[in-house]
Design an enzyme around this catalytic site. Structure first.
Site, PDB file in Angstrom:
ATOM      1  CE  LYS A  21       4.514   6.762  -4.650  1.00 46.53           C
ATOM      2  NZ  LYS A  21       4.766   6.458  -5.369  1.00 46.53           N
ATOM      3  NE  ARG A  96       0.562   1.817  -5.774  1.00 47.63           N
ATOM      4  CZ  ARG A  96       1.678   1.403  -5.329  1.00 47.63           C
ATOM      5  NH1 ARG A  96       1.583   2.401  -3.549  1.00 47.63           N
ATOM      6  NH2 ARG A  96       2.406   1.330  -5.636  1.00 47.63           N
ATOM      7  NE  ARG A 135      12.323   2.036  -5.567  1.00 44.78           N
ATOM      8  CZ  ARG A 135      11.053   2.077  -5.424  1.00 44.78           C
ATOM      9  NH1 ARG A 135      10.738   2.842  -5.157  1.00 44.78           N
ATOM     10  NH2 ARG A 135      10.569   1.591  -5.889  1.00 44.78           N
ATOM     11  NE  ARG A 168      10.302  -1.759  -3.954  1.00 43.44           N
ATOM     12  CZ  ARG A 168       9.686  -1.676  -3.611  1.00 43.44           C
ATOM     13  NH1 ARG A 168       9.753   0.016  -3.262  1.00 43.44           N
ATOM     14  NH2 ARG A 168       7.753  -1.464  -4.059  1.00 43.44           N
ATOM     15  NE  ARG A 179       6.636  -1.191  -9.058  1.00 47.29           N
ATOM     16  CZ  ARG A 179       7.481  -1.353  -8.806  1.00 47.29           C
ATOM     17  NH1 ARG A 179       8.397  -1.058  -9.458  1.00 47.29           N
ATOM     18  NH2 ARG A 179       7.556  -0.233  -7.737  1.00 47.29           N
TER      19      ARG A 179
HETATM   20  P1  ADP Z   1       6.265   2.492  -5.030  1.00 45.90           P
HETATM   21  O1  ADP Z   1       7.336   2.574  -4.187  1.00 45.90           O
HETATM   22  O2  ADP Z   1       7.303   2.110  -6.181  1.00 45.90           O
HETATM   23  O3  ADP Z   1       5.389   3.368  -5.767  1.00 45.90           O
HETATM   24  P2  ADP Z   1       5.197   1.141  -3.507  1.00 45.90           P
HETATM   25  O4  ADP Z   1       6.241   0.511  -2.088  1.00 45.90           O
HETATM   26  O5  ADP Z   1       4.737   1.476  -2.769  1.00 45.90           O
HETATM   27  O6  ADP Z   1       5.625   1.228  -4.253  1.00 45.90           O
HETATM   28  O7  ADP Z   1       4.338   0.093  -3.136  1.00 45.90           O
HETATM   29  C1  ADP Z   1       4.692  -1.389  -3.093  1.00 45.90           C
HETATM   30  C2  ADP Z   1       3.570  -2.789  -4.204  1.00 45.90           C
HETATM   31  O8  ADP Z   1       3.189  -3.174  -2.916  1.00 45.90           O
HETATM   32  C3  ADP Z   1       2.883  -1.930  -5.299  1.00 45.90           C
HETATM   33  O9  ADP Z   1       2.867  -2.297  -6.340  1.00 45.90           O
HETATM   34  C4  ADP Z   1       1.300  -2.788  -4.856  1.00 45.90           C
HETATM   35  O10 ADP Z   1       1.712  -4.092  -4.881  1.00 45.90           O
HETATM   36  C5  ADP Z   1       1.275  -2.896  -3.057  1.00 45.90           C
HETATM   37  N1  ADP Z   1       0.593  -1.441  -2.607  1.00 45.90           N
HETATM   38  C6  ADP Z   1       1.379  -0.687  -1.870  1.00 45.90           C
HETATM   39  N2  ADP Z   1       0.404   0.180  -1.291  1.00 45.90           N
HETATM   40  C7  ADP Z   1      -1.117  -0.699  -2.483  1.00 45.90           C
HETATM   41  C8  ADP Z   1      -1.786   0.253  -2.072  1.00 45.90           C
HETATM   42  N3  ADP Z   1      -2.549   1.725  -1.469  1.00 45.90           N
HETATM   43  N4  ADP Z   1      -3.130  -0.538  -2.926  1.00 45.90           N
HETATM   44  C9  ADP Z   1      -2.989  -1.743  -3.573  1.00 45.90           C
HETATM   45  N5  ADP Z   1      -1.194  -1.753  -3.017  1.00 45.90           N
HETATM   46  C10 ADP Z   1      -0.729  -1.377  -2.399  1.00 45.90           C
HETATM   47  P1  ADP Z   2       8.992   6.164  -4.487  1.00 45.76           P
HETATM   48  O1  ADP Z   2       8.299   6.348  -3.056  1.00 45.76           O
HETATM   49  O2  ADP Z   2       8.002   6.752  -5.300  1.00 45.76           O
HETATM   50  O3  ADP Z   2       8.755   4.456  -5.731  1.00 45.76           O
HETATM   51  P2  ADP Z   2      11.202   6.298  -3.531  1.00 45.76           P
HETATM   52  O4  ADP Z   2      11.259   7.856  -2.914  1.00 45.76           O
HETATM   53  O5  ADP Z   2      11.912   5.051  -3.679  1.00 45.76           O
HETATM   54  O6  ADP Z   2      10.524   6.835  -4.821  1.00 45.76           O
HETATM   55  O7  ADP Z   2      12.193   6.791  -4.817  1.00 45.76           O
HETATM   56  C1  ADP Z   2      12.441   5.893  -6.236  1.00 45.76           C
HETATM   57  C2  ADP Z   2      14.248   6.012  -6.473  1.00 45.76           C
HETATM   58  O8  ADP Z   2      14.677   7.207  -6.470  1.00 45.76           O
HETATM   59  C3  ADP Z   2      14.757   5.566  -5.519  1.00 45.76           C
HETATM   60  O9  ADP Z   2      16.599   4.703  -5.610  1.00 45.76           O
HETATM   61  C4  ADP Z   2      15.561   7.313  -4.501  1.00 45.76           C
HETATM   62  O10 ADP Z   2      17.321   7.014  -4.106  1.00 45.76           O
HETATM   63  C5  ADP Z   2      15.683   7.676  -5.795  1.00 45.76           C
HETATM   64  N1  ADP Z   2      15.544   9.475  -5.669  1.00 45.76           N
HETATM   65  C6  ADP Z   2      14.770   9.581  -5.414  1.00 45.76           C
HETATM   66  N2  ADP Z   2      14.369  11.052  -5.175  1.00 45.76           N
HETATM   67  C7  ADP Z   2      14.790  11.546  -6.296  1.00 45.76           C
HETATM   68  C8  ADP Z   2      15.461  12.951  -6.527  1.00 45.76           C
HETATM   69  N3  ADP Z   2      14.752  13.844  -5.927  1.00 45.76           N
HETATM   70  N4  ADP Z   2      16.343  12.745  -7.406  1.00 45.76           N
HETATM   71  C9  ADP Z   2      17.279  11.757  -8.038  1.00 45.76           C
HETATM   72  N5  ADP Z   2      17.025   9.865  -7.278  1.00 45.76           N
HETATM   73  C10 ADP Z   2      16.371  10.185  -6.433  1.00 45.76           C
END
Ligand code: ADP
Ligand code: ADP
Length: 226
Positions: A21, A96, A135, A168, A179
């Site tokens: 995302k 979320r 990541r 992270r 998660r």
């Molecule tokens: P990921 O990229 O792995 O999907 P995020 O960076 O979006 O994770 O979120 C990291 C953490 O921040 C989540 O695991 C949660 O603890 C908190 N968080 C982010 N967005 C929300 C939300 N909309 N509601 C509640 N907690 C959130």
């Molecule tokens: P989210 O925000 O949904 O948690 P991220 O954008 O942080 O996901 O992506 C998760 C991990 O996967 C990161 O290390 C990113 O560099 C890698 N990644 C993202 N998109 C791709 C893809 N299309 N193919 C391979 N690796 C990817």
């Protein structure tokens, strides 16, 4: 739900942690000129600021659980208002939970607005684990890399500012599993919620990042004829 002109779009990106995302939102900012709004980044900035609030948020994020709905919604409402973004946003990581989506709908309707598109990025659990397991993030600017698929130019260092990349806290293996459990229990039901409200554009996230962007752009274009 109705798709609007891409120059004034309100888009929500859904998908499991690691689906891509954040990566896609950053790419689509360039393609569509729509600002990327990430609640995860907002909360990490709050942690970096420290203080009682930062320490509390850090404990929640570190446990793999979610920040409470009311607090999250308030942070988003304040941010969108302060940055004048009610007409143009690419939300990543919010809503979320179903209660967050309900509250967000009422925030929008209070302003006479509605979402134009919900894009769900699909990725198998096996791929999610591989993505999150590799990541690396820049603690300074938030840029995101991957050991295998998107490595930085210089091993271990951010391309943008040269800072040493870190894992992270919530990307540690046992946190990742928690998660994913939280995602299934609290976030997956959102797909049904948005399906009932209109169309969710589902995009297969199993491809390189450029190809996934092309798929998302095509899904947004197709939706304009809804
Ligand atoms: P990921 O990229 O792995 O999907 P995020 O960076 O979006 O994770 O979120 C990291 C953490 O921040 C989540 O695991 C949660 O603890 C908190 N968080 C982010 N967005 C929300 C939300 N909309 N509601 C509640 N907690 C959130
Ligand atoms: P989210 O925000 O949904 O948690 P991220 O954008 O942080 O996901 O992506 C998760 C991990 O996967 C990161 O290390 C990113 O560099 C890698 N990644 C993202 N998109 C791709 C893809 N299309 N193919 C391979 N690796 C990817």
């Amino acid at each position: 739900m109705m798709a609007g002109n891409t120059s004034g779009m309100r888009i929500v990106l859904l998908g499991p942690p690691g689906a891509g995302k954040g990566t896609q939102a950053k790419k689509l900012v360039d393609a569509l000129g729509i600002p990327h709004v990430s609640t995860g980044d907002m909360f990490r900035r709050m942690v970096a600021l420290g203080g009682d609030l930062g320490v509390r948020i850090q404990a929640i994020i570190g446990s793999g659980h979610l920040v409470p709905d009311a607090e999250t919604c308030e942070v988003v409402e304040t941010f969108l208002t302060r940055e004048s973004l009610w007409d143009r946003f690419m939300l990543d990581g919010f809503p979320r939970t179903v209660p967050q989506a309900e509250t967000f709908d009422s925030m929008l309707s209070k302003r006479g607005k509605r979402l134009d598109a919900v894009v769900a990025i699909d990725l198998s659990e096996q791929n999610v684990l591989a993505r999150l397991g590799g990541r690396k993030s820049c603690p300074k600017c938030g840029s995101v890399y991957h050991d295998v698929s998107l490595p930085p130019k210089m091993a271990g260092l951010c391309d943008r500012d040269g800072a040493r990349l870190t894992v992270r806290e919530d990307d540690q293996p046992e946190k990742i599993l928690e998660r994913l459990r939280v995602y299934v229990r609290q976030t997956q039901p959102l797909l049904d919620y948005y399906e009932r409200a209109g169309s969710v554009r589902r995009v297969d996230g199993t491809a390189d990042a450029g190809e996934v962007s092309a798929r998302i752009l095509a899904a947004l274009r197709d939706g304009q004829n809804d």
